[in-house]
Motif scaffolding. Sequence first.
Motif, short mmCIF file in Angstrom:
data_model
loop_
_atom_site.label_atom_id
_atom_site.label_comp_id
_atom_site.label_asym_id
_atom_site.label_seq_id
_atom_site.Cartn_x
_atom_site.Cartn_y
_atom_site.Cartn_z
N ASP A 150 0.88 -1.20 -0.02
CA ASP A 150 0.31 0.07 -0.18
C ASP A 150 0.50 0.86 0.28
O ASP A 150 0.16 2.43 -0.58
N TYR A 151 2.30 1.72 0.59
CA TYR A 151 2.66 2.45 0.70
C TYR A 151 4.01 2.51 0.76
O TYR A 151 4.77 1.35 1.22
N ILE A 152 5.25 2.26 -0.47
CA ILE A 152 6.20 2.08 -0.57
C ILE A 152 7.31 3.75 -0.32
O ILE A 152 7.24 4.86 -0.48
N ILE A 153 8.01 3.19 0.96
CA ILE A 153 8.75 4.47 1.76
C ILE A 153 10.12 4.90 1.10
O ILE A 153 10.59 3.76 1.55
N THR A 154 10.52 5.76 0.49
CA THR A 154 12.12 5.86 -0.58
C THR A 154 12.56 6.54 0.68
O THR A 154 13.89 7.13 0.47
N CYS A 155 11.79 7.30 2.04
CA CYS A 155 13.04 8.71 2.70
C CYS A 155 12.18 8.45 4.38
O CYS A 155 11.78 7.26 4.82
N ALA A 156 12.82 9.60 5.00
CA ALA A 156 12.71 9.11 6.58
C ALA A 156 11.64 9.86 6.66
O ALA A 156 11.87 11.24 6.70
N ILE A 157 10.50 9.45 6.99
CA ILE A 157 9.40 9.55 7.95
C ILE A 157 9.21 10.61 9.38
O ILE A 157 8.93 9.38 9.81
N SER A 158 9.39 12.04 9.20
CA SER A 158 8.96 11.89 10.99
C SER A 158 7.78 12.39 11.21
O SER A 158 6.56 12.77 10.98
N VAL A 159 7.48 11.78 12.81
CA VAL A 159 5.80 11.97 13.47
C VAL A 159 6.27 12.76 14.61
O VAL A 159 7.16 12.80 15.09
N LYS A 160 5.18 14.26 14.86
CA LYS A 160 5.83 14.60 15.60
C LYS A 160 5.12 16.10 15.90
O LYS A 160 4.27 15.52 14.97
N GLY A 161 5.47 16.66 17.12
CA GLY A 161 4.54 17.84 17.19
C GLY A 161 2.98 17.71 18.03
O GLY A 161 1.75 17.80 17.40
N THR A 199 -1.55 6.58 12.97
CA THR A 199 -1.86 4.98 12.64
C THR A 199 -2.40 5.00 11.52
O THR A 199 -2.68 5.24 10.16
N ILE A 200 -1.59 3.38 11.86
CA ILE A 200 -1.41 2.67 10.28
C ILE A 200 -2.88 1.31 10.50
O ILE A 200 -2.88 0.69 11.85
N GLU A 201 -3.38 1.12 9.62
CA GLU A 201 -5.05 0.56 10.39
C GLU A 201 -4.58 -0.61 9.74
O GLU A 201 -3.42 -1.02 9.45
N PRO A 202 -5.21 -1.92 9.72
CA PRO A 202 -4.68 -2.99 9.78
C PRO A 202 -4.89 -3.41 8.16
O PRO A 202 -6.09 -2.75 7.80
N GLY A 203 -4.31 -4.11 8.01
CA GLY A 203 -4.20 -4.25 6.01
C GLY A 203 -2.85 -3.84 5.19
O GLY A 203 -2.85 -4.12 4.63
N VAL A 204 -2.92 -2.51 5.80
CA VAL A 204 -2.07 -1.45 5.19
C VAL A 204 -0.67 -2.34 5.60
O VAL A 204 -0.62 -3.22 6.30
N ILE A 205 0.21 -2.78 3.97
CA ILE A 205 0.99 -3.36 4.32
C ILE A 205 2.23 -2.27 3.61
O ILE A 205 1.75 -2.11 2.34
N ILE A 206 3.49 -2.21 4.03
CA ILE A 206 4.25 -0.79 3.72
C ILE A 206 5.42 -1.55 3.58
O ILE A 206 6.16 -2.63 3.82
N ALA A 207 5.98 -0.88 2.94
CA ALA A 207 7.66 -1.50 2.61
C ALA A 207 8.45 0.07 1.93
O ALA A 207 8.25 0.82 1.42
#
Length: 203
Positions: free
Chosen positions: A156-167, A172-180
Amino acid sequence: METVKKIWTSVMNGTQKCSMVLVLVLTINSCSKSDSDPVIDDPEVEAPNITAIEPTSGMAGAEVTFTGTNFGSTASANTVTFNGVTATVNSASATQLIAVVPANATTGVVAVTVNGQKGQGPSFTVLPSGNAYDCSKNEITENTVWEDIDPGNAIDYIITCAISVKGNALLTIEPGVIIAFEGEESGIFASEGGGIKAIGTVT
């Protein structure tokens, strides 16, 4: 007197024949190859040997590093293919190549051809590029939910960088979501009060 003329004519004809034979012999001798002349053979060309590729999966447009031997020392001397589709070679040396995954590539073996000699490597998995995460949004500062955006797709999501969750934001990553994750610096990190609630699957 007539007898003398016939004899002279006969001698002259014989001389001409001898001269022609002599010229022919000289011509043959001058064209013949000397035993001392060097013999030049074309050197044997060894096929490229691909020992590793990094990464082994990625989207179209991603760079892939080939490690091995007998590569061409210039980019133009190498033909790199992904499952038969020709790729652009960005840099080259005898032991390393960097090539770009072609736009129309499919999953399959990679290969390198140099001077007509072809060497095959391992299989490369082409990931769908439609679900690549927009890395211009690499900072998440508001509560965000990632849903299963494509149930028919394995990723579902292909991450090629650094993602920062802040502030104080919550991802929330829902059930069934697949991340590479692709690349050494890719990942999802919580900082400055941010949080991650992961119920999905990471590959």
